[in-house]
Scaffold this active site. Structure first.
Site, PDB file in Angstrom:
ATOM      1  N   LYS A  45      41.921  26.193  39.353  1.00 28.06           N
ATOM      2  CA  LYS A  45      42.319  24.826  39.027  1.00 28.06           C
ATOM      3  C   LYS A  45      42.004  23.887  40.201  1.00 28.06           C
ATOM      4  O   LYS A  45      41.398  22.830  40.012  1.00 28.06           O
ATOM      5  CB  LYS A  45      43.811  24.793  38.699  1.00 28.06           C
ATOM      6  CG  LYS A  45      44.293  23.422  38.312  1.00 28.06           C
ATOM      7  CD  LYS A  45      45.733  23.453  37.860  1.00 28.06           C
ATOM      8  CE  LYS A  45      45.820  24.022  36.464  1.00 28.06           C
ATOM      9  NZ  LYS A  45      47.176  24.246  36.011  1.00 28.06           N
ATOM     10  N   ARG A 114      51.746  22.565  40.266  1.00 30.26           N
ATOM     11  CA  ARG A 114      51.234  23.596  39.358  1.00 30.26           C
ATOM     12  C   ARG A 114      50.604  24.742  40.116  1.00 30.26           C
ATOM     13  O   ARG A 114      49.958  24.535  41.144  1.00 30.26           O
ATOM     14  CB  ARG A 114      50.119  23.035  38.465  1.00 30.26           C
ATOM     15  CG  ARG A 114      50.551  22.016  37.476  1.00 30.26           C
ATOM     16  CD  ARG A 114      49.293  21.359  36.931  1.00 30.26           C
ATOM     17  NE  ARG A 114      49.627  20.158  36.222  1.00 30.26           N
ATOM     18  CZ  ARG A 114      49.559  20.026  34.905  1.00 30.26           C
ATOM     19  NH1 ARG A 114      49.146  21.021  34.164  1.00 30.26           N
ATOM     20  NH2 ARG A 114      49.879  18.911  34.337  1.00 30.26           N
ATOM     21  N   GLY A 123      49.492  30.465  31.535  1.00 35.98           N
ATOM     22  CA  GLY A 123      50.935  30.440  31.290  1.00 35.98           C
ATOM     23  C   GLY A 123      51.737  31.484  32.044  1.00 35.98           C
ATOM     24  O   GLY A 123      52.939  31.585  31.840  1.00 35.98           O
ATOM     25  N   MET A 125      52.225  31.826  35.342  1.00 40.36           N
ATOM     26  CA  MET A 125      52.989  31.345  36.494  1.00 40.36           C
ATOM     27  C   MET A 125      53.609  29.993  36.166  1.00 40.36           C
ATOM     28  O   MET A 125      53.579  29.558  35.036  1.00 40.36           O
ATOM     29  CB  MET A 125      52.089  31.299  37.715  1.00 40.36           C
ATOM     30  CG  MET A 125      51.705  32.692  38.180  1.00 40.36           C
ATOM     31  SD  MET A 125      50.642  32.644  39.592  1.00 40.36           S
ATOM     32  CE  MET A 125      49.184  31.889  38.937  1.00 40.36           C
ATOM     33  N   ARG A 358      37.802  24.445  33.504  1.00 45.54           N
ATOM     34  CA  ARG A 358      37.503  25.803  33.973  1.00 45.54           C
ATOM     35  C   ARG A 358      36.615  26.473  32.931  1.00 45.54           C
ATOM     36  O   ARG A 358      36.518  26.010  31.799  1.00 45.54           O
ATOM     37  CB  ARG A 358      38.789  26.605  34.163  1.00 45.54           C
ATOM     38  CG  ARG A 358      39.604  26.724  32.897  1.00 45.54           C
ATOM     39  CD  ARG A 358      40.931  27.404  33.126  1.00 45.54           C
ATOM     40  NE  ARG A 358      41.736  27.316  31.918  1.00 45.54           N
ATOM     41  CZ  ARG A 358      43.021  27.606  31.840  1.00 45.54           C
ATOM     42  NH1 ARG A 358      43.675  27.992  32.909  1.00 45.54           N
ATOM     43  NH2 ARG A 358      43.669  27.524  30.716  1.00 45.54           N
ATOM     44  N   HIS A 478      49.483  29.899  23.655  1.00 46.01           N
ATOM     45  CA  HIS A 478      49.560  31.099  24.483  1.00 46.01           C
ATOM     46  C   HIS A 478      49.034  32.323  23.740  1.00 46.01           C
ATOM     47  O   HIS A 478      48.190  33.077  24.226  1.00 46.01           O
ATOM     48  CB  HIS A 478      51.014  31.309  24.906  1.00 46.01           C
ATOM     49  CG  HIS A 478      51.237  32.572  25.644  1.00 46.01           C
ATOM     50  ND1 HIS A 478      51.703  33.705  25.036  1.00 46.01           N
ATOM     51  CD2 HIS A 478      51.009  32.891  26.933  1.00 46.01           C
ATOM     52  CE1 HIS A 478      51.772  34.670  25.920  1.00 46.01           C
ATOM     53  NE2 HIS A 478      51.357  34.204  27.082  1.00 46.01           N
ATOM     54  N   SER A 795      28.902  68.343  33.709  1.00 44.25           N
ATOM     55  CA  SER A 795      29.493  67.156  33.111  1.00 44.25           C
ATOM     56  C   SER A 795      30.890  67.027  33.709  1.00 44.25           C
ATOM     57  O   SER A 795      31.707  67.944  33.553  1.00 44.25           O
ATOM     58  CB  SER A 795      29.561  67.305  31.592  1.00 44.25           C
ATOM     59  OG  SER A 795      30.170  66.168  31.050  1.00 44.25           O
ATOM     60  N   CYS A 862      32.186  62.814  31.153  1.00 43.40           N
ATOM     61  CA  CYS A 862      32.600  62.709  29.755  1.00 43.40           C
ATOM     62  C   CYS A 862      34.103  62.481  29.606  1.00 43.40           C
ATOM     63  O   CYS A 862      34.629  62.537  28.504  1.00 43.40           O
ATOM     64  CB  CYS A 862      32.160  63.927  28.963  1.00 43.40           C
ATOM     65  SG  CYS A 862      32.887  65.458  29.555  1.00 43.40           S
ATOM     66  N   TYR A 882      24.115  60.242  33.260  1.00 44.63           N
ATOM     67  CA  TYR A 882      24.622  59.521  32.092  1.00 44.63           C
ATOM     68  C   TYR A 882      26.147  59.447  32.117  1.00 44.63           C
ATOM     69  O   TYR A 882      26.801  60.205  32.847  1.00 44.63           O
ATOM     70  CB  TYR A 882      24.164  60.186  30.776  1.00 44.63           C
ATOM     71  CG  TYR A 882      24.755  61.556  30.543  1.00 44.63           C
ATOM     72  CD1 TYR A 882      26.002  61.704  29.939  1.00 44.63           C
ATOM     73  CD2 TYR A 882      24.066  62.708  30.937  1.00 44.63           C
ATOM     74  CE1 TYR A 882      26.556  62.959  29.728  1.00 44.63           C
ATOM     75  CE2 TYR A 882      24.615  63.972  30.731  1.00 44.63           C
ATOM     76  CZ  TYR A 882      25.861  64.093  30.133  1.00 44.63           C
ATOM     77  OH  TYR A 882      26.416  65.323  29.937  1.00 44.63           O
TER      78      TYR A 882
HETATM   79  C1  PEP Z   1      38.017  65.959  30.593  1.00 45.23           C
HETATM   80  O1  PEP Z   1      38.843  66.752  31.026  1.00 45.23           O
HETATM   81  O2  PEP Z   1      37.659  64.940  31.189  1.00 45.23           O
HETATM   82  C2  PEP Z   1      37.419  66.195  29.270  1.00 45.23           C
HETATM   83  C3  PEP Z   1      36.488  65.381  28.806  1.00 45.23           C
HETATM   84  O3  PEP Z   1      37.920  67.193  28.524  1.00 45.23           O
HETATM   85  P1  PEP Z   1      39.255  67.083  27.653  1.00 45.23           P
HETATM   86  O4  PEP Z   1      39.674  65.663  27.662  1.00 45.23           O
HETATM   87  O5  PEP Z   1      38.893  67.592  26.310  1.00 45.23           O
HETATM   88  O6  PEP Z   1      40.156  68.002  28.410  1.00 45.23           O
END
Ligand code: PEP
Ligand code: MG
Length: 914
Positions: A45, A114, A123, A125, A358, A478, A795, A862, A882
């Site tokens: 602001k 303000r 909203g 604060m 803003r 809000h 993984s 994962c 990945y």
């Molecule tokens: C993990 O542990 O990150 C995983 C992907 O396996 P799960 O959540 O099935 O234990």
């Protein structure tokens, strides 16, 4: 060996006051000490006010006390002499510029105080208006304005706001007085109270102050100012601000600035007014002037959603010159900031003042549309446009729509479509009830929070609700602003609804709905429908979205896969751009009704032949599932994890069995079901573990019962060969869960490879495959160099890795996380955003050690973190191959990864090309 050190945040300065620090920044008369770039110091602001002043726009003058003063206040509970001195100097300058004195003289100066943090926290604060009024100056204001009503109304508003915000007196103490006076006078509208009534209200308000604080309402203007300033500093740490920061990932360390600004009055009569607006539609992104206003009102009346405001086009009719000036100014502001502006203005007796500008919050749909339009208009470049969309917001393209054919469409009411999507749930009327009824984890129930209007105190309920419905308020109320930020379906201003939260019911005409009744919201059209309608998944093939992703994708280095267990999810994931399956949790396939009996038979088996017999029933089912996955992911890798969870998860609960047995013993003691239930109970008790998450699970199952691994490997390879014979290209990655030693890995890999050879021989066809492992325990990270000798890919299972690194049970963290966050021990849930310092350190260790042995090691993640933008950027930085996330996070992960890649390449600061 060495690991990339994880950077640590700089240590906070403990110095009380920095010598020579400029704490106070003046703005007025066409010139400001600060500028629009100084958001760290002046907050959004303050920076906007400085920038607008410098641009010669009509901004009431004032000064900003910078965030460092707030940080000092938080450390030492007081402000330094330097801050006080600089504030007095700025006040004097303001008084001279205005030719007025704060709260005294014939024409008293009144100011607003303000909050304004670096990131907007709508909203959350506090704000105090009309500061400087007291028993004397109110008389001068009445004379000067020739409007007694206005003067006394402003004074009562000050006592009320100051009393609540600064003196922490509950709102209802004032409401009771005010409502009491209206009742006594037999009037409905606030505006029907006369100056005498207001004088009486003021007398009673002062008594409320005395009763609650033991002191009189402060009459000294400077004392009011100092107290208000400190209260705004304190409001940085109020509960709702803390919750908001946690949800929006804003650092607690930033602090807020305080803006002190000469008051302009929108409540001086029918030629005065106040409003808010956007330069483009924040819900759809359409380029249209968008806003709401109220005549004869103060700002809080519009934003708080207390009166439903009027569309800005009406201003064009009522005050065409002011409207044109507002359009001209806001168009200039949008060009200047090269982004949609969310602005606040006041008209005082026909004269326009800008109070704020803003970058506007917007829905995901709007964000993409605006980014594309602004490129087309030549305002920004494509590489800048990709940063104009928060990856989390892409979820909006995937939000469900109401399935109009899933039931009777019975329209209850129509409100404003504040935030798109659909929500179906059971009604609750308070934020606390929303939390209590919504539940967590598997026990999650969809609830719709219905309120007359939401206030920042409702934030915790809004967070858990599936959707929000309010009876009052506009598109900038809000509820609207907050839900758009959350990407949550919301309808506001559904005026036909009468909400009674005490009775926990709502009325629409003659119909009464109670807590627990189902309703369906269509946040895209604003329709409130009766009952529990079905929803349709959204389609991600929106042309704007494709265009934006087309600009972003070339910057992406890290792959994005999906966690998908069934072909339907795999198909959806691929349509969202997934480049393979990073995790198929095979156990999910066993929970189906037709499979669980075989799974239970397998678990109940006491001998290997019995077990093999049960497994042979599961084999064709599992093979069919895998065929579906390979077909859906034709040409892309499918990572299939072998059975992971503790076996008892597939058996009935011990307590339930005991109840069943007791019942049968009484009602049907000869029933064969009784013997059966007793046998199951015996096995359940044998399998009982004190810490199942650390017990017989993961590869330990396949080691204890190799025939399970054999069956699963056979199902995978038979499926792959079958699909290959259809002319498709299956790519199988067989993943061993929860390894901690190389010997576990080699034990399982040997079985898998053995089965592969057998199947290939039987079928006369070979397919390409890899054998790898989840890395989800600290030891696995440490000995990753050994494991990598056997594993062709890793993984990182950051769910289990977070669980075992912290020693926090992922299923029980809900019992203590709120206290941890509340006390500032944890900033957020480490199961949502990866803890780079601890868990990340282990991941980096695993990456470095694994790659040392196998330079071409494929590395993925994962855990749930794979769909969290901040964690995705981190995975990009540490060079993973990945991330894998749930199908509905794939778009988010793709954009987050592209932004991370683009930020490396382009000179980008806070999402903006410099
Ligand atoms: C993990 O542990 O990150 C995983 C992907 O396996 P799960 O959540 O099935 O234990
Ligand atoms: Mg795991």
């Amino acid at each position: 060996m060495s690991v990339t050190p994880v950077s640590r945040p700089p240590v906070e300065s403990t110095e009380k006051t920095k010598q020579g620090t400029q704490y106070v920044f003046f703005f007025g008369a066409g010139k400001a000490d600060g500028n629009g770039k100084m958001k760290d110091e002046l907050g959004g602001k303050g920076a906007g006010l400085a920038e607008m002043t410098n641009a010669g726009l009509p901004v009431p003058p004032g000064f900003t006390i910078q965030t460092e003063a707030c940080r000092e206040y938080m450390r030492s509970n007081k402000t330094s002499e330097a801050v006080n001195q600089q504030m007095l100097t700025a006040l004097k300058r303001l008084e001279e510029l205005q030719g007025q004195k704060l709260g005294s003289g014939d024409n008293p100066l009144l100011v607003s105080v303000r909050s304004g943090a670096k990131f907007s926290m709508p909203g959350m604060m506090d704000t105090i208006l009309n500061l400087g009024l007291n028993d004397e100056s109110v008389k001068s204001l009445a004379r000067k304005s020739s409007n007694e009503r206005f003067a006394y109304d402003s004074y009562r508003r000050l006592i009320q706001m100051f009393g609540n915000v600064v003196l922490e007196i509950p709102k209802h103490a004032f409401d009771e007085v005010f409502d009491g006076q209206k009742k006594k006078r037999g009037v409905k509208q606030d505006t029907e109270l006369t100056p005498d009534d207001l004088r009486e209200v003021i007398t009673q308000y002062k008594q409320v102050v005395k009763k609650h604080t033991g002191h009189d309402f402060p009459q000294q203007p400077l004392e009011q100012l100092t107290m208000a300033r400190d209260a705004v500093f304190r409001s940085w740490n109020n509960d709702r601000a803390k919750v908001y920061r946690r949800i929006n990932n804003i650092s607690d360390e930033l602090g807020t600035a305080v803006n002190v600004q000469a008051m302009v009055f929108g409540n001086l009569g029918e030629t005065s007014g106040t409003g808010v607006g956007f330069t483009r539609n924040p819900a759809t992104g359409v380029k249209e002037f968008y806003g709401e206003f109220l005549m004869n009102a103060q700002g809080e009346d519009v934003v708080a959603g207390i009166r439903t405001p009027i569309h800005i086009s009406e201003l064009h009719k009522q005050m065409p010159q002011v409207y044109d000036q507002l359009r001209e100014i806001t168009t200039r502001l949008e060009k200047h900031y090269r982004d949609v502006q969310d602005f606040e203005f006041t008209i005082q007796e026909g004269r326009l003042y800008m109070l704020q500008t803003r970058n506007g919050k917007r829905t995901g749909l709007a964000a993409v549309r605006i980014a594309i339009d602004m490129v087309d208009e030549g305002l920004i470049k494509p590489e800048e446009a990709i940063f104009r969309v928060d990856p989390n917001q892409l979820y909006d393209f995937l939000v469900p729509r109401l399935d109009e054919r899933s039931g009777n469409i019975e329209l209850l009411a129509t409100g404003l479509p504040a935030s798109p999507g659909a929500a179906v749930g059971q009604i609750v009327f308070t934020a606390n009830d929303a939390v209590a009824k919504a539940g967590t984890g598997a026990k999650k129930n969809p609830v719709i929070l219905v309120r007359a209007e939401t206030t920042p105190e409702d934030i915790h309920g809004m967070e858990v609700a599936a959707g929000i419905l309010t009876a009052r308020g506009g598109m900038t109320s809000h509820a609207a602003v907050v839900t758009r930020g959350m990407g949550k379906c919301c309808i506001v201003g559904a005026g036909e609804i009468e909400v009674n939260d005490k009775k926990k019911e709502m009325r629409i005409g003659s119909l009464t709905l109670k807590e627990g009744d189902w309703i369906s919201l269509d946040g895209t059209t604003g329709r409130v429908l009766k009952g529990q309608l079905g929803t349709l998944p959204a389609s991600p093939d929106n042309a704007d979205l494709q265009k934006l992703m087309g600009w972003a994708e070339p910057f992406r280095k890290i792959g994005v896969r999906a966690n998908a267990d069934i072909p339907r999810d795999a198909v959806a994931a691929r349509s969202f751009g997934a480049e393979g399956i990073g995790l198929c949790r095979t156990e999910h396939m066993f929970f189906a009704e037709d499979r669980i009996p075989h799974m239970r038979a397998m678990i109940m088996a006491r001998t290997e032949p019995e077990r093999r017999a049960a497994l042979s029933k599961l084999l064709p089912m599992q093979r069919e599932d895998f065929e579906g996955l390979f077909r859906a992911m034709d040409g892309l890798p499918v990572t299939i994890r072998l059975l992971d969870p503790p076996l008892h998860e597939f058996l009935p609960k011990r307590e339930q069995l005991m109840v069943d047995i007791a019942r049968l013993e009484i009602n049907d003691p000869k029933s064969p079901r009784l013997a059966e239930a007793r046998e199951v109970l015996r096995r359940v008790e044998e399998l009982h573990e004190f810490n199942p998450m650390l017990g017989l699970r993961g590869c330990r199952l396949g080691i204890a019962f190799p025939e399970i691994t054999e069956m699963q490997a056979r199902a995978i390879f038979e499926a792959a060969v079958n699909v290959a014979k259809e002319g498709k290209k299956p790519i199988a990655e067989v993943m061993v869960p929860l390894t901690v030693t190389i010997k576990e890995m080699s034990n399982q890999a040997q079985i898998i490879r053995g089965v592969a050879e057998e199947v290939f021989k039987e079928k006369g066809t070979k397919v390409h495959y890899h054998v790898g492992t989840m890395i989800e325990l600290p030891r696995a990270c440490i000995v990753a160099d050994e494991i990598a000798k056997e594993a062709e890919f890793f993984s990182f299972g950051t769910n289990d890795l977070t669980q075992t690194t912290y020693g926090f049970s992922r299923d029980d963290i809900g019992t203590f996380l709120p206290a941890y966050v509340e006390k500032g021990i944890l900033k957020n849930d480490p199961f949502t955003t990866i803890d780079q310092k601890g868990v990340g350190y282990l991941v980096e260790l695993g990456v470095a050690r694994g790659r040392k042995v196998r330079p071409d090691l494929e590395l993925g993640i994962c855990g749930e973190h794979g769909g969290d933008p901040e964690s995705v950027a981190y995975c990009h930085r540490i060079g993973l191959t990945y991330v894998s996330c749930s199908p509905y996070r794939v778009l988010t992960a793709r954009l987050a990864a592209a932004q991370a890649g683009a930020a490396d390449k382009l000179n980008v600061e806070a999402g903006r090309t410099k």
